[in-house]
Design a protein around this motif. Structure first.
Motif, mmCIF file in Angstrom:
data_model
loop_
_atom_site.group_PDB
_atom_site.id
_atom_site.type_symbol
_atom_site.label_atom_id
_atom_site.label_comp_id
_atom_site.label_asym_id
_atom_site.label_seq_id
_atom_site.Cartn_x
_atom_site.Cartn_y
_atom_site.Cartn_z
ATOM 1 N N ASP A 1734 48.528 8.882 15.816
ATOM 2 C CA ASP A 1734 48.144 7.728 16.650
ATOM 3 C C ASP A 1734 48.504 6.427 15.952
ATOM 4 O OD1 ASP A 1734 46.539 10.099 17.303
ATOM 5 O OD2 ASP A 1734 45.746 8.814 18.897
ATOM 6 N N ARG A 1735 48.210 6.359 14.640
ATOM 7 C CA ARG A 1735 48.506 5.116 13.910
ATOM 8 C C ARG A 1735 50.004 4.899 13.757
ATOM 9 N NH1 ARG A 1735 45.822 4.502 8.277
ATOM 10 N NH2 ARG A 1735 47.666 3.213 8.011
ATOM 11 N N ILE A 1736 50.723 5.990 13.503
ATOM 12 C CA ILE A 1736 52.180 5.856 13.329
ATOM 13 C C ILE A 1736 52.821 5.380 14.624
ATOM 14 C CG2 ILE A 1736 54.308 7.119 12.783
ATOM 15 C CD1 ILE A 1736 52.356 6.667 10.427
ATOM 16 N N LEU A 1737 52.387 5.963 15.732
ATOM 17 C CA LEU A 1737 52.971 5.548 17.019
ATOM 18 C C LEU A 1737 52.609 4.110 17.351
ATOM 19 C CD1 LEU A 1737 52.537 8.773 19.189
ATOM 20 C CD2 LEU A 1737 54.602 7.895 18.123
ATOM 21 N N LEU A 1738 51.408 3.671 16.936
ATOM 22 C CA LEU A 1738 51.040 2.264 17.149
ATOM 23 C C LEU A 1738 51.982 1.349 16.367
ATOM 24 C CD1 LEU A 1738 49.100 0.086 18.246
ATOM 25 C CD2 LEU A 1738 47.720 0.408 16.177
ATOM 26 N N ASP A 1739 52.295 1.742 15.126
ATOM 27 C CA ASP A 1739 53.220 0.925 14.320
ATOM 28 C C ASP A 1739 54.614 0.910 14.928
ATOM 29 O OD1 ASP A 1739 51.424 0.128 12.350
ATOM 30 O OD2 ASP A 1739 51.591 2.045 11.301
ATOM 31 N N GLY A 1776 56.256 18.417 20.040
ATOM 32 C CA GLY A 1776 56.530 18.681 21.445
ATOM 33 C C GLY A 1776 55.843 17.686 22.350
ATOM 34 N N ALA A 1777 55.459 18.131 23.517
ATOM 35 C CA ALA A 1777 54.873 17.231 24.518
ATOM 36 C C ALA A 1777 53.538 16.673 24.074
ATOM 37 C CB ALA A 1777 54.710 17.979 25.842
ATOM 38 N N LYS A 1778 52.931 17.310 23.084
ATOM 39 C CA LYS A 1778 51.635 16.808 22.605
ATOM 40 C C LYS A 1778 51.752 15.404 22.033
ATOM 41 C CE LYS A 1778 49.733 21.346 21.408
ATOM 42 N NZ LYS A 1778 49.338 22.238 20.309
ATOM 43 N N ILE A 1779 52.949 15.032 21.681
ATOM 44 C CA ILE A 1779 53.145 13.698 21.102
ATOM 45 C C ILE A 1779 52.633 12.609 22.039
ATOM 46 C CG2 ILE A 1779 55.492 13.329 22.016
ATOM 47 C CD1 ILE A 1779 54.458 12.329 18.504
ATOM 48 N N LEU A 1780 52.717 12.869 23.341
ATOM 49 C CA LEU A 1780 52.288 11.867 24.331
ATOM 50 C C LEU A 1780 50.777 11.682 24.342
ATOM 51 C CD1 LEU A 1780 54.700 12.986 27.178
ATOM 52 C CD2 LEU A 1780 54.919 10.940 25.765
ATOM 53 N N ASP A 1781 50.026 12.643 23.761
ATOM 54 C CA ASP A 1781 48.564 12.500 23.701
ATOM 55 C C ASP A 1781 48.127 11.609 22.549
ATOM 56 O OD1 ASP A 1781 48.534 14.265 25.779
ATOM 57 O OD2 ASP A 1781 48.253 16.039 24.480
ATOM 58 N N HIS A 1782 49.079 11.227 21.694
ATOM 59 C CA HIS A 1782 48.708 10.449 20.497
ATOM 60 C C HIS A 1782 48.984 8.953 20.671
ATOM 61 C CE1 HIS A 1782 47.760 13.868 17.928
ATOM 62 N NE2 HIS A 1782 48.816 14.500 18.451
ATOM 63 N N LYS A 1789 49.903 1.204 27.781
ATOM 64 C CA LYS A 1789 50.921 2.211 27.438
ATOM 65 C C LYS A 1789 52.096 2.165 28.412
ATOM 66 C CE LYS A 1789 47.756 5.515 27.113
ATOM 67 N NZ LYS A 1789 47.183 6.889 27.017
ATOM 68 N N ASN A 1790 51.763 1.869 29.663
ATOM 69 C CA ASN A 1790 52.818 1.904 30.671
ATOM 70 C C ASN A 1790 53.884 0.849 30.428
ATOM 71 O OD1 ASN A 1790 51.400 3.950 31.866
ATOM 72 N ND2 ASN A 1790 50.212 2.577 33.202
ATOM 73 N N ASP A 1791 53.449 -0.282 29.801
ATOM 74 C CA ASP A 1791 54.426 -1.342 29.516
ATOM 75 C C ASP A 1791 55.197 -1.056 28.236
ATOM 76 O OD1 ASP A 1791 53.345 -2.475 31.677
ATOM 77 O OD2 ASP A 1791 52.078 -3.918 30.598
ATOM 78 N N SER A 1792 54.797 -0.041 27.524
ATOM 79 C CA SER A 1792 55.403 0.203 26.217
ATOM 80 C C SER A 1792 56.760 0.887 26.364
ATOM 81 C CB SER A 1792 54.466 1.080 25.377
ATOM 82 O OG SER A 1792 55.131 1.496 24.219
ATOM 83 N N GLU A 1793 57.725 0.362 25.658
ATOM 84 C CA GLU A 1793 59.069 0.953 25.621
ATOM 85 C C GLU A 1793 59.016 2.312 24.922
ATOM 86 O OE1 GLU A 1793 63.182 -0.256 23.525
ATOM 87 O OE2 GLU A 1793 62.168 -1.904 24.556
ATOM 88 N N LEU A 1794 58.004 2.452 24.037
ATOM 89 C CA LEU A 1794 57.884 3.677 23.251
ATOM 90 C C LEU A 1794 57.606 4.887 24.153
ATOM 91 C CD1 LEU A 1794 57.533 5.228 20.576
ATOM 92 C CD2 LEU A 1794 55.168 4.477 20.535
ATOM 93 N N GLU A 1795 56.680 4.707 25.096
ATOM 94 C CA GLU A 1795 56.292 5.865 25.916
ATOM 95 C C GLU A 1795 57.495 6.369 26.712
ATOM 96 O OE1 GLU A 1795 52.699 7.301 28.842
ATOM 97 O OE2 GLU A 1795 53.542 5.310 29.142
#
Length: 2029
Positions: A1734-1739, A1776-1782, A1789-1795
């Protein structure tokens, strides 16, 4: 109604901005009531409405707007903060109110504008109204004009600036709207009331009909000037006065006031400047030289048209002026001369003061052209020269005018006098000083007697005008010889003169008024600051002269020797005999020529008696001396008769009217006998008497020419000796230096040494009066002779010439005073002697050819021209100010493209400055100002040369001329940072010394303000420094007012800086003493005098009135008591050479007060300023001027003024000696004052240490020998600030050649240890041993020995080992005394600590060791153990010193063993020694860790109160020591023994890691390392990891920014510190539990520091720097592996983002951060479970916000983009797809380019999301890789292996590549390489494989952390020990790489036990930090001898110890400890 009820409840401010207009209306009404009700103008209620006020006036509803306007008006009238809204509100009024149809709205709008003006916002309102004039709506324009008219009518032209209004007025007359034109007409009429005819020129361009109407209106206006009827808030006093006058109906008081406004507005100022240079015809310069006069006329007509513009823009008019001057001077066509003269007049009128630069070039030509008789030519020339005069000063053109006053052509003489007459009318008493009259009047007097009547009339007119301007009293002394008829004509002319600005009755008034009141009417109207200020300063013949009834006669007396010299004709011998017979006895006459010498002697005796009884009036001098010269005359053979004759000559010369005719009779005889042994004395007396009668200059010239016509060397020598003495007695006035020089040169070349010596002595005396210019005459002499002359000059350096007491100056004292006064006022200050020097006119040598050469296109020819100019000036020595066209030629060269020529030109200008002297003033504008321009040059050496030249010019001219006019402000206007900082620095240096400055300095202030905000830091700094200096002269109020023109954004910071400057503004110098005295004597105001002085100095002090140079103000009491003898008083005050005895009584009376002024917290403030680098740090090799100036400034606030003047007396060292004596006498009485100023006293002494005067030095040392015992008795201790600014310089004198000085300094050093800890004196002495002076080295070493004897080893700082090694170096010194001293010092150490000394001194050569052993064997004490403890010895030494302070020299003893013993606690000295360095370098130690050791030591009653902590530690020492197992690394116990293992202790040690002192930091790191290396201790660091890492990267930053840039530091020390840091980090990051405590932010900073270090190119320059970088590389790998994976990954992402954001960063930095990220990505399969996704994806999300995909692709490199993609791809692959839960921590999130990106990746990944990545199963991926890509990767890897820097990294990458792609073919890459390289690669891969295999099996607990090696991945991470074979393999690689053969060391390493303390140290052992356990040297204690003994014991037991030690046995150490413990316990009881 429901709506109404809603808004009715709202507060007023909310109603005012409500949508409903009724609500707003109601709000405005209530606000109006509220505003009238609030009484406090500063009430917080006002603040609520600040932002709403604009809405009040711009309301869209007309009804509400009307009420809003009323409320706004009330707000502005009553609120203190209303001024802030002026801009926006007035803008709103103009745009939204002035266009309203309702008259009431307009009226209110206009009232608001006027109200803003009343509250001091006139400028803002006026600007907005003028902007409104450009509005398209005529209603708005009309109302704006009307409001401006009202404002002008009510406030007047002082408040309303008319220039911008007049500028836009003509445009309004062209308006189509009649209403606008009519309103403009009314405004023009209103303006005319205030400025009258000044309005005419700007309106000349309007329609003639309109102009005619205006003229008609203007005629109707009353002649009385209008008055201000409405006043600003700051003008309430004026308002009250106005109301009183109105009430009284009094017009009486109006007169003075009415006159004021009229002259204030200059029409010129209202005009726009026109640029004409670019409009000149392109062929102008060709046409002006054309042969046809018509073409020349055409060119001149073009210029005439352009020059008619009334105001011209400044530019370089030099070429144009030269062309016009050439026409005036040389053109034969008189019509063209007339035209050219008109052009010059037009240029002068249009440029005004800016034309002054060219005045000196044109005036001589015009004066010469006055020979033309045609009226139209003469008239044009008159107009031209009159216009030019207004652009310059009388002084600047006086030389040129005087040059033509005696011209043969009467027309020229007549026109010159008429020009002066016209010029005098524009002068005042201040601008036409007595010095000018003195120059002009003799010329006028000649013309008064001229044969041509027109010349006589012109002279009468000029003298009459001068008399009218300055008054009769000022002119009469110069007209003493004129007959009454001519005087009457002059007075008649004076009566006819009408001065501009004077009213009809002016003449009569001036005649009747006493001289005291002549000053005020004559003051120039522009300087309306007022006669009261100017009168005392100007001294215009007024106040002092009241007390001088004989002022005119005294002036006449002064001229007497020249104008009424006693002259007589030569008389025959018969007449002489007749006259002599009437006064001499007959017998005397008969025996004069007797053959018998006795009769001649008797005759002489009678002759003498007769002369003695004669009266002056009846003494026939010529007859008597001719009788004496009668045969045998001067050939008399009997010496007795001759003596009598010579004596009689002296009597006659003294008593009678002795003429030069008489002198000619006797001089021959006197000169002939001057060298006679018996008669020489009388001959000299005769010569002196003759000189008194006929003046020394004349007598000296005759005598010297006579004696050098002879060949008698004795006479020549004695004549020169007499002349040298006579100059001292008579003074130097009138001496014709050049007349002597040739004869002196002859004497210098004489063969007789006595003649040469006498000549050099004479030059020495002349040097006293002339100074440096004298040497210029002898520059061509031989070097040997020149050296003798220089030596003589050096002897005289600093001495002041003695006071003259002979000479015919009777009654000239007053004149002298007045002249000095004028000189001061004119800013000259140049010595009078410079005027006496004969000067050469070189104008004829400055040929046109030379000037053309200087301006040639070819630089070589230009250089040739400059060489010729330099030669002409050198040859002439001293020159007249007329130097032809040279100034313009040189000016051109100052901006030459060839910098060498610029520098040569500057050198020539320096020559000119010295050669021309004070007359240089007239060239300041045309040649001086361009020097300032050169200060902006880009080259440092050119700027330095320009500054030197500038200083040389200012030395001659004074500052006043440089500050007058706009030139200086124009220079500052240039936005050149170099020029600005140089000019501001120069002004800050020069301005403080000025008493007054021209008002034009104010023009520089706007540019000073812009410099305060300059982008260049140096400019800002210089501007801030100059700010208080400007304020000192201009005043705070003026400067604050000037900020009104700044932009709002600039105003606030500038105002804040002004406030700061106000606090440090220096006191202004008192006005010149004579003037102040004069003013006070008239006003009778001693109290007033005192109050004036108290204002000038903020802190009144008793001794403030006196200055030892006799040029300050006398005591106030004396001023009021007597004005009876003003002449004497003035001489004492103003006369430079007043007899010293006159001031003695006053001086003694003044000096009775305190000498040191107690300033609260003065010393603390100085310490604070030095620490904050606000002042220069007192640290230098030789003191520069800025240090001396700084010390003077600091002393001025706390030293009595007279004392400071004495201490800094430039010429007389006896004054300094006397001042030190006074300080010594007052020491006991003013001890508190002495202590408060101690730092300044000691600093002043350090300056004396750099001088050669031994008298002052001995006095200083004598004072110090009194000072330190006194301070010791008072228990005062020097602080670091005092010690560091004094002790190093005192130690310099310990190497003095004189024994007595060395002895005193050693004694002082001994005393110093009583007031400053010996342990802190020790490092200063150690620095002294590095001196080049062998005496100093020897004495410092001896003193070190004494300190060690006295105080024990604890004084050795930073450690005994380091100190002793440095001392031992001197045993091999080439100087015998140094060797002996070093041996003695080591011997002293031996006597204290025995054989341990050998360990401390380290390795010595065999020869040095034998010398030491011999010395120890012969002189060592037999039983060192039995010797008293060092501390006890110290006490033994101290006692006799305290008992006998009167004999400090006896206190220094080397052998104190016989002294009685006394116990002093040793522990205190130990503790002080331990903490000395720490205290010195890190003063901010927390209080809980500090002890006032000095206080405890001095107060023996407190020794028993030692802290329990010390007792506790000592008890611990006696516990049985458990020896560790040999396998386990031993640890030095000093960390535990010194500090408790508590959090506070660790905090303290960690704080030392970031210390600025390298040694302190190393020690702290060593202590921490010991903790980290022990399992049981390491846990103590838990909770402190972040703190420790912060301290570490702070230290890394300090090294990077400070230490590496400091050339003084040894790079080895820095390297050692780096090694310690890296070692500690490796230790820390080997322990996973501790490493994981590091937080993200700290890891980010740490990685930043490490990567910066790897990229630091300076590290590579250090020896073994490459290896250091590799160690850092290893550390980075360790940090990546061992840190908390989430924190380190997050830190790297943030670091990458920062590095990409900052454009200034290195691209390599980002690259290395990304490499770290790639490495982290590679390990993700192993670490994924421990990472907080979660923290890594936030960064990552934050990173992508800053760098969206598009922006990322725009970067130069695509690597960041690929890195991010790879990271995300790997994470998706692993989770895998679990990455989206983090993504829980991401908002939106919807505005995030990352997602979106993750969803794409997951989608494309298909079904491998849950698979685990395995390196052995990636063949599919490998198959997809293109062959080209594989080839590129392998090429890159082999490149790395082949480079020295990256070889290990390459091998690691190759190994990993092979693991990943096992079928990879390396053959193609190895095929072309050598066999050695191939085997090297294979061996490297094997080593890495063996290391990787061992990974995971080795436990950290079973082995100690190894010393770090070179390759990444080489450090074992698990429990198993590594096999020796591995180390052997690695060592082999290292040895081959370093080119070393195998040796026996290798075998030893192989035999190491497996449990040894770690791997062997590689060749790069320097990289390892000081390991306390593995090296004897590093075990050396910095804290106590106790630790040394225990460590030595441990090391002897360890099997891996590297070097033998020479230590006493453990049992001996324990016995010693027990004894010490008992001793300490006994002290406590």
């Amino acid at each position: 109604m429901g709506d109404d009820s809603e808004w009715m409840k709202l507060p007023i401010d909310q109603k005012c901005e409500h949508k409903v207009w009724k609500a707003r209306l109601n709000g405005y009404e209530e606000a109006l009531k509220l505003f009238k009700r609030i009484e406090d103008e500063k009430s917080p209620e006002w603040g609520k409405y600040l932002g709403l006020l604009k809405k009040f006036v711009t309301d869209s509803n007309a009804v509400a707007q009307l009420k809003g306007l009323e409320a706004a008006l009330a707000y502005i009238e009553n609120a203190h903060v209303a001024g802030k809204t002026s801009g926006e509100v007035v803008s709103g009024v103009v745009s939204k109110v002035f266009n309203q149809p309702k008259a009431r709205a307009k009226e209110l709008g206009s009232d608001i504008c006027l109200m803003y003006m009343e509250i001091e916002r006139a400028e803002v309102v006026q600007d907005e109204l003028i902007k409104g004039l450009d509005n398209k709506n005529p209603k708005i324009v009309v109302t704006c004009i009307e409001t401006l008219r009202k404002a002008l009518s009510e406030f007047g032209s002082k408040i309303i600036t008319l220039k911008p209004v007049v500028k836009v007025l003509p445009k309004q007359f062209e308006s189509r709207e009649k209403a606008v034109r009519d309103e403009a007409k009314l405004l023009a009429v209103e303006i005319y009331k205030w400025i009258r005819d000044a309005l005419r020129p700007p309106l000349q361009g309007i329609n003639s009909v309109q102009l005619k109407e205006l003229e008609e209106e203007w005629v109707k206006l009353p002649t009385a000037a209008p008055k201000q009827s409405r006043f600003l808030r700051s003008q309430q006093a004026l308002k009250a006065k106005f109301e009183q006058q109105q009430a009284a109906g009094g017009d009486e008081a109006d007169g003075d006031k009415d006159d004021e406004p009229a002259p204030q507005v200059d029409p010129y100022e209202l005009l726009e400047a026109v640029e004409i240079l670019s409009k000149l015809p392109k062929d102008f310069y060709d046409k002006i030289e054309a042969k046809k006069w018509q073409e020349r006329k055409e060119a001149l007509e073009a210029v005439e048209t352009l020059a008619k513009n009334p105001k011209l823009e400044n530019g370089d008019f030099g070429d144009l002026v030269r062309a016009l001057r050439k026409v005036i001077g040389k053109d034969a066509n008189v019509m063209l001369v007339t035209l050219a003269a008109k052009c010059v007049a037009g240029l002068a009128a249009g440029l005004r003061k800016k034309f002054g630069t060219y005045a000196g070039h044109v005036v001589p030509t015009i004066l010469e052209k006055f020979k033309e008789k045609k009226p139209q030519v003469v008239q044009a020339l008159q107009e031209a020269i009159d216009a030019i005069f207004l652009t310059t000063t009388l002084q600047n053109i006086s030389e040129d005018v005087l040059g033509v006053m005696d011209n043969k052509n009467p027309s020229i003489k007549q026109q010159a006098s008429l020009f002066l007459a016209r010029s005098f009318r524009h002068c005042t008493q201040a601008t036409l000083p007595k010095s000018m009259l003195k120059a002009f009047c003799p010329a006028f007097l000649k013309q008064v007697n001229d044969s041509a009547p027109e010349v006589r009339d012109a002279a009468y007119e000029a003298l009459g005008t001068a008399m009218k301007v300055v008054g009769e009293k000022a002119v009469n002394p110069f007209l003493a010889d004129l007959d009454k008829l001519k005087l009457d004509k002059i007075k008649e002319s004076a009566d006819k003169v009408e001065l501009p600005g004077k009213k009809g009755g002016g003449v009569g008034a001036e005649k009747k008024a006493p001289a005291a009141k002549a000053a005020p009417p004559a003051v120039a109207p522009a300087r309306s600051s007022g006669p009261p200020k100017k009168a005392p300063a100007a001294k215009l013949g007024g106040p002092p002269k009241k007390g001088k009834p004989a002022s005119a006669p005294s002036a006449k007396g002064k001229k007497c020797p020249e104008t009424k010299e006693f002259v007589e004709t030569e008389i025959s011998i018969e007449v002489c005999e007749e006259r002599s017979a009437t006064v001499l006895p007959a017998s005397c006459m008969q025996l004069l020529d007797s053959a018998n010498w006795k009769e001649r002697l008797a005759s002489m005796e009678e002759f003498q008696k007769a002369v003695e009884q004669m009266d002056k009036s009846e003494m026939p001098c010529q007859a008597l001396v001719r009788m004496l010269a009668k045969k045998p005359g001067w050939k008399e053979t009997n010496f007795q008769v001759m003596q009598m004759k010579l004596h009689i000559v002296g009597l006659i010369a003294q008593k009678g009217s002795f003429s030069k005719t008489s002198a000619f009779v006797v001089l021959d005889g006197l000169v002939d006998k001057i060298g006679d042994v018996k008669c020489g004395g009388k001959a000299k007396e005769g010569l002196t008497a003759t000189a008194e009668a006929c003046s020394l200059p004349w007598t000296a010239e005759q005598v010297v020419s006579m004696v050098f016509a002879q060949k008698n060397p004795k006479n020549q020598a004695e004549t020169l000796n007499w002349l040298a003495n006579a100059m001292k007695e008579f003074g130097f006035a009138g001496i014709n230096v050049k007349g002597f020089i040739n004869n002196v040169k002859t004497a210098l070349g004489a063969t007789n040494p006595a003649v040469r010596t006498a000549a050099i002595t004479l030059l020495g005396v002349m040097y006293l009066y002339m100074g440096a210019p004298l040497r210029m005459f002898f520059e061509d002499e031989k070097p040997a002779l020149l050296k003798q002359i220089d030596d003589e000059f050096e002897k005289m350096q600093g001495q002041s010439p003695p006071t003259a007491f002979r000479g015919a100056r009777k009654g000239g004292a007053e004149e002298d005073g007045e002249e000095a006064d004028e000189q001061e006022e004119n800013g000259g200050g140049a010595p009078d002697v410079m005027d006496l020097l004969p000067r050469t006119d070189i104008s004829d040598k400055i040929t046109q050819d030379m000037v053309d050469k200087v301006g040639d296109k070819n630089w070589k020819i230009r250089k040739e021209g400059l060489d010729e100019v330099a030669a002409v000036i050198s040859e002439a020595k001293f020159i007249q100010p007329s130097i032809g066209e040279l100034p313009m030629a040189l000016k051109g060269r100052l901006n030459d493209s060839n910098k060498i020529l610029v520098q040569q030109t500057l050198t020539i200008l320096q020559q000119i400055a010295v050669a021309m002297g004070p007359a240089l003033k007239q060239h300041v504008k045309n040649l001086g100002m361009p020097i300032i321009t050169v200060l902006g040059d880009g080259k440092t050496n050119v700027r330095a040369a320009a500054m030197t030249t500038l200083q040389a010019w200012v030395e001659q001219t004074g500052m006043k001329d440089w500050l007058e006019g706009e030139d200086l402000s124009e220079e500052l206007k240039r936005e050149n940072p170099f020029l600005r900082q140089e000019v501001l620095g120069w002004l800050a240096e020069k301005l403080p010394a000025m008493r007054t400055v021209p008002s034009d300095l104010m023009l520089c202030v706007p540019y000073l303000y812009s410099c305060l905000e300059d982008r260049n830091g140096d400019v800002r700094k210089k501007a801030q420094d100059a700010l208080p200096i400007f304020m000192m002269h201009l005043g705070y109020e003026k400067m604050l007012k000037a900020t009104g023109k700044l932009k709002p954004a600039s105003k606030e910071p500038v105002s804040a800086l002004l406030e700061k400057a106000r606090a440090v503004m220096p006191a202004k110098l008192a006005p010149p003493p004579g003037k102040a005295g004069a003013a006070k004597s008239v006003s009778g105001g001693a109290p007033a005098a005192k109050s004036a002085l108290s204002k000038a100095k903020p802190k009144p002090v008793i001794d403030d009135y006196d200055d030892d140079d006799d040029d300050d103000e006398p005591e106030p009491e004396t001023k009021t008591k007597k004005v009876v003898k003003p002449g004497a008083a003035k001489k004492g005050v103003l006369g430079k050479k007043a007899p010293v005895t006159k001031a003695t009584a006053k001086d003694e009376e003044d000096r009775s007060g305190v000498i040191f002024i107690l300033v609260p917290n003065g010393k603390e403030q100085r310490i604070k300023e030095e620490k904050g680098l606000k002042v220069l740090k007192w640290n230098f090799n030789t003191p520069r001027d800025e240090y001396v100036d700084q010390l003077k400034t600091q002393m001025s606030t706390c030293f009595a003024r007279w004392l400071q003047d004495e201490l800094f007396h430039a010429s007389d060292f006896q004054r300094q000696v006397k001042a030190i004596g006074v300080m010594g006498e007052r020491m006991e009485d003013e001890l508190e004052g002495t202590v408060s100023c101690l730092d300044l006293i000691l600093k002043w002494f350090t300056l004396r240490f750099f001088e050669t005067n031994s008298t002052v030095l001995m006095k200083v040392l004598e004072y110090l020998k009194l000072l330190f015992p006194t301070l010791s008795r008072e228990n005062y201790h020097l602080n670091e600030y005092e010690a560091s600014s004094f002790i190093p310089y005192l130690i310099l004198k310990v190497g003095e050649s004189k024994d007595v000085v060395r002895k005193d300094v050693r004694a002082i050093l001994t005393m110093l240890c009583k007031v400053y800890p010996a342990s802190k004196v020790f490092p200063f002495l150690m620095d002294g041993t590095k001196s080049k002076n062998s005496k100093q080295r020897a004495e410092c070493l001896e003193e070190l020995g004494c300190l060690i004897e006295n105080y024990g080893m604890n004084v050795c700082q930073p450690t005994p080992a380091k100190s002793m090694k440095e001392i031992a170096v001197h045993i091999g010194d080439r100087d015998n005394s140094v060797r002996n001293a070093a041996l003695n010092t080591v011997l002293a150490v031996y006597n204290v600590c025995g054989d341990q000394v050998y360990k401390l001194i380290g390795n010595l050569s065999e020869k040095e060791m034998s010398m030491l052993e011999e010395r120890v064997k012969r002189f060592a004490k037999k039983t060192p153990a039995a010797a008293p403890p060092p501390a006890r010895q110290a006490a033994e030494r101290e006692r006799p010193q305290r008992e006998h302070p009167s004999n400090p020299n006896a206190t220094f003893m080397r052998k104190p063993a016989q002294q009685p013993q006394e116990d002093v606690p040793n522990k205190l000295n130990q503790a002080r020694a331990q903490n000395a360095v720490r205290e010195h370098s890190h003063p901010s130690i927390p209080k809980e860790f500090q002890l006032d050791l000095d206080m405890i030591e001095n107060d023996h009653t407190r020794v028993s109160e030692l802290p329990d902590l010390v007792q506790h530690k000592l008890d611990e020492l006696l516990e049985p020591i458990m020896m560790p197992e040999p396998k386990i690394r031993s640890v030095s116990p000093h960390f535990d023994d010194l500090h408790n293992s508590t959090a506070s202790t660790i905090n303290f040690v960690i704080s030392q890691v970031a210390s600025g002192d390298i040694n302190t930091s190393i020690q702290a790191l060593a202590q921490i390392d010991e903790v980290l290396r022990q399992e049981d201790k390491a846990e103590a660091m838990s909770g402190h990891i972040d703190q420790f890492l912060i301290a570490t990267f702070m230290q890394l930053r300090l090294i990077y920014n400070t230490h590496m840039a400091d050339d003084r530091l040894d790079k080895k020390d820095i390297f050692k510190l780096y090694s310690c840091i890296i070692g500690n980090m490796l230790s820390l990051f080997s322990m996973e539990s501790l490493a994981r405590e590091a937080s993200m932010g700290v890891l980010k900073d740490l990685m930043h520091g490490l990567i910066t270090l790897m990229l630091d190119a300076r590290v590579e320059d250090i020896e073994d720097g490459q290896q250091l970088i590799r160690s850092v590389n290893l550390l980075v790998v360790r940090v990546l592996e061992k840190s908390d994976q989430t924190n380190i990954l997050s830190a790297l992402l943030v670091l990458l983002q920062d590095s990409l954001t900052t454009s200034s960063g290195s691209p390599m930095f980002s690259e290395l951060v990304m490499k770290c990220l790639w490495r982290m990505i590679r390990f993700l399969p192993e670490t994924i479970n421990s990472i907080n996704l979660d923290r890594i994806l936030l960064d990552v999300h934050n990173f992508m916000k800053v760098f969206p995909k598009e922006k990322l692709k725009q970067l130069k490199s695509d690597v960041p983009h690929r890195t991010l993609k790879t990271l995300l791809h790997t994470l998706c692959k692993l989770t895998g797809a679990k990455i989206l839960d983090h993504m829980s921590m991401i908002e939106n999130k919807n505005d995030s380019e990352l997602e979106a990106h993750l969803r794409r990746v997951v989608k494309h990944s298909g079904n491998f999301s849950g698979m685990k990545s395995d390196r052995g199963t990636e063949k599919g991926q490998d198959d997809r890789m293109s062959k080209a890509k594989v080839s590129d990767i392998l090429s890159e890897i082999f490149k790395k292996i082949g480079s020295k820097e990256n070889t290990k990294e390459g091998l690691t990458e190759l190994y990993e590549y092979k693991q990943k792609y096992s079928d990879a073919d390396l053959e193609p890459f190895l095929r072309n390489t050598s066999q050695f390289f191939q085997s090297y690669v294979e061996r490297g891969l094997r080593v890495i494989e063996s290391e990787r295999e061992g990974k995971g099996r080795i436990q950290p607990s079973s082995t100690v952390i190894p010393q770090h090696g070179l390759d990444s991945g080489s450090v074992p991470l698990n429990g198993e020990e590594m096999k020796p074979a591995v180390y052997y393999e690695r060592l082999k690689i290292l040895r081959q790489r370093q080119g070393l053969e195998n040796n026996s060391r290798q075998a030893q390493l192989l035999q190491q036990e497996e449990g040894d303390s770690g791997p062997m140290r590689p060749i790069t052992s320097l990289l390892s930090k000081p390991s306390v356990a593995s090296s004897t040297d590093m075990l050396q204690s910095k804290l106590s001898q106790l630790k040394e003994s225990r460590e030595s014991h441990f090391q002897q037991e360890q099997s891996h110890s590297h070097s033998p030690t020479r230590c006493s046995s453990p049992s001996a150490n324990l016995d010693d400890l027990k004894k010490r413990l008992e001793r300490i316990k006994s002290n406590r009881q």
